[in-house]
Design an enzyme around this catalytic site. Structure first.
Site, PDB file in Angstrom:
ATOM      1  N   LYS A  18      34.821 -17.918 -12.760  1.00 27.17           N
ATOM      2  CA  LYS A  18      34.382 -19.476 -12.428  1.00 27.17           C
ATOM      3  C   LYS A  18      33.314 -19.520 -13.460  1.00 27.17           C
ATOM      4  CE  LYS A  18      36.733 -20.007  -8.289  1.00 27.17           C
ATOM      5  NZ  LYS A  18      37.309 -18.936  -7.807  1.00 27.17           N
ATOM      6  N   ASP A  19      32.440 -18.564 -13.847  1.00 29.67           N
ATOM      7  CA  ASP A  19      31.361 -18.544 -14.813  1.00 29.67           C
ATOM      8  C   ASP A  19      31.548 -19.335 -15.965  1.00 29.67           C
ATOM      9  OD1 ASP A  19      29.305 -16.895 -13.135  1.00 29.67           O
ATOM     10  OD2 ASP A  19      29.926 -15.171 -14.069  1.00 29.67           O
TER      11      ASP A  19
END
Ligand SMILES: *Cc1c(COP(=O)(O)O)cnc(C)c1O
Length: 434
Positions: free
Chosen positions: A107-108
């Protein structure tokens, strides 16, 4: 480029509006009106390009009309300050490691891209934009770290007291700067309700500019296509694709990651098949078998980022394939794994290869072992570092066997700054206004 709603009951909007609003007025999800294909020759030499350059080429296909090249390149390069390498696990099965970013999960990529794109759209805007995010753990850390230090944006992370792990909590309470952590005396649903009520509150919206950083935002979900192209390039570079078909397996919860892969396919990425790997929350698995989509409440599993009972991005998959079960089941093959299966897979792969899977990646790995046939190469998305799930993983392979990566250890050393609130909306509202 314009973005239309999957519910088609409202007019298409600009990219800027889609990013700032997140969800369409009719509660549908935004979709780009066109998906541009690469010329097939792009894939002949893609292995000569580094990850950031590939990502920039992909980004231009979606955002090139709305963001000038130089700026878009800056956003992409600044987002991808870490690698997404492919690593061989067994003969034909490769891991696409998406855990080398600041919070050690995929998700970064989306969170960092969205923060930078939002900042670009809000330039020259008077006053600050406030991002509200409710989290049960991982989303809060990815969003907080993605937006950390981005000018003109303040992030409020709401999380339930006593319900997130110490590592997760440290990842959004120790940052300071433009990140405010709020511990709510309630459960995750209370946090989510506070955020939703805030978006509907007339007075708050008059006095503050509010937005969400939800995973359904196009600026979070589309950039996830970047690393599928990189996986292809790096496998080609290593010479493992010669004449072989590529199969990609995606451990899925809300199905944003997998949908981004399907967008890659529609852009011409040479993938033979995608696999949707579920845990016990097997709604899409059932859909693929029967053609009936029957959402139901989620159940808790040890691959908890996939505990979703009504995956929001499924609406995008239906829209992409004109609601045809036939087309969708040609593209996608489903597998599902129980907690017991997942523990056995982690143990087996660790003993046989020394490669340590996290509970989500374990589902991806096993589906390839079941699916692959002669002449195929498989890559699964390893969506998080196993150290984020130490308790589960050490429960399988033995205590003390999962060293804490430096990045996580740093978070644990930081000083926590936490505001504590009850679960009533009035208290939250006066906190925001005060
Ligand atoms: C969010 C998440 C998933 C699920 O991704 P979706 O895009 O929601 O399908 C899988 N694994 C990990 C570690 C996650 O954080």
């Amino acid at each position: 480029m314009k973005y239309y709603s999957t519910n088609k009951k409202t007019n298409p909007v600009s990219l800027k509006e889609a990013v700032v609003k997140g969800l369409a007025n009719d509660n549908g999800l935004f979709m780009p009106e066109r998906i541009e294909k690469f010329d097939p020759s792009f894939f002949d030499s893609i292995d000569r390009l580094p990850f950031q350059e590939i990502a920039f080429e992909v980004a231009k296909k979606f955002f090139g009309e709305d963001v000038e090249d130089e700026k878009l390149k800056e956003i992409v390069f600044d987002t991808l300050q870490f690698d997404c390498p492919v690593v061989q696990v067994t003969g034909d099965i490769w891991s696409l490691e998406l855990f080398h970013g600041p919070t050690l999960a995929f998700k970064d990529v989306g969170a960092r891209f969205m923060a930078r794109l939002l900042n670009y759209f809000l330039r020259g805007n008077n006053g600050e934009v406030n991002v509200l995010v409710a989290t049960s753990g991982d989303t809060g850390s990815a969003v907080a770290n993605g937006f950390l230090g981005v000018d003109g944006i303040h992030v409020y992370v709401l999380y339930p007291k006593g319900k997130v792990s110490a590592i997760q909590e440290s990842q959004f309470t120790t940052l300071g700067q433009n990140i405010t952590a709020i511990e709510v005396d309630g459960v995750f649903d209370d946090c989510q309700r506070l955020v939703k009520t805030a978006f509907l509150d007339e007075e708050l919206n008059r006095k503050m500019q509010l937005t969400s950083a939800n995973s359904i935002n196009v600026a979070r979900f589309l950039p996830q296509a970047f690393y599928y192209f990189n996986a292809y390039a790096r496998l080609k570079e290593k010479g493992v694709l010669k004449g072989a078909e590529l199969v990609v397996s995606v451990p899925s919860g809300n199905f944003g990651n997998l949908t981004a892969g399907l967008f890659g396919y529609e852009m011409g990425l040479p993938v033979n098949r995608f696999i949707a790997a579920n845990n016990a929350n097997d709604i899409v698995f059932e859909y693929l078998q029967t053609g009936d989509y029957k959402p139901r409440p989620s159940v808790e599993t040890i691959a908890n980022a996939m505990d979703v009972g009504d995956p929001s991005n499924f609406a995008r998959i239906l829209d992409l394939y004109g609601h045809s079960h036939e087309k969708i089941s040609q593209m996608l093959k489903g597998y599902r794994y129980s907690d017991e299966d997942i523990r056995k897979i982690i143990d087996k792969v660790y003993r046989n290869t020394g490669y340590l899977l996290d509970p989500h990646g374990a589902c991806g790995y096993e589906s390839l072992e079941e699916y692959l046939s002669e002449g195929q190469v498989g890559v699964f998305l390893e969506t998080a570092h196993p150290a984020k799930f130490t308790e589960t993983v050490e429960g399988v392979i033995g205590k003390g066997n999962v060293p804490l990566p430096g990045k996580l250890a740093e978070f644990m050393k930081g000083e926590k700054k936490i505001f504590r609130l009850g679960k009533d909306f009035e208290g939250f509202k006066s906190f925001l206004l005060g």
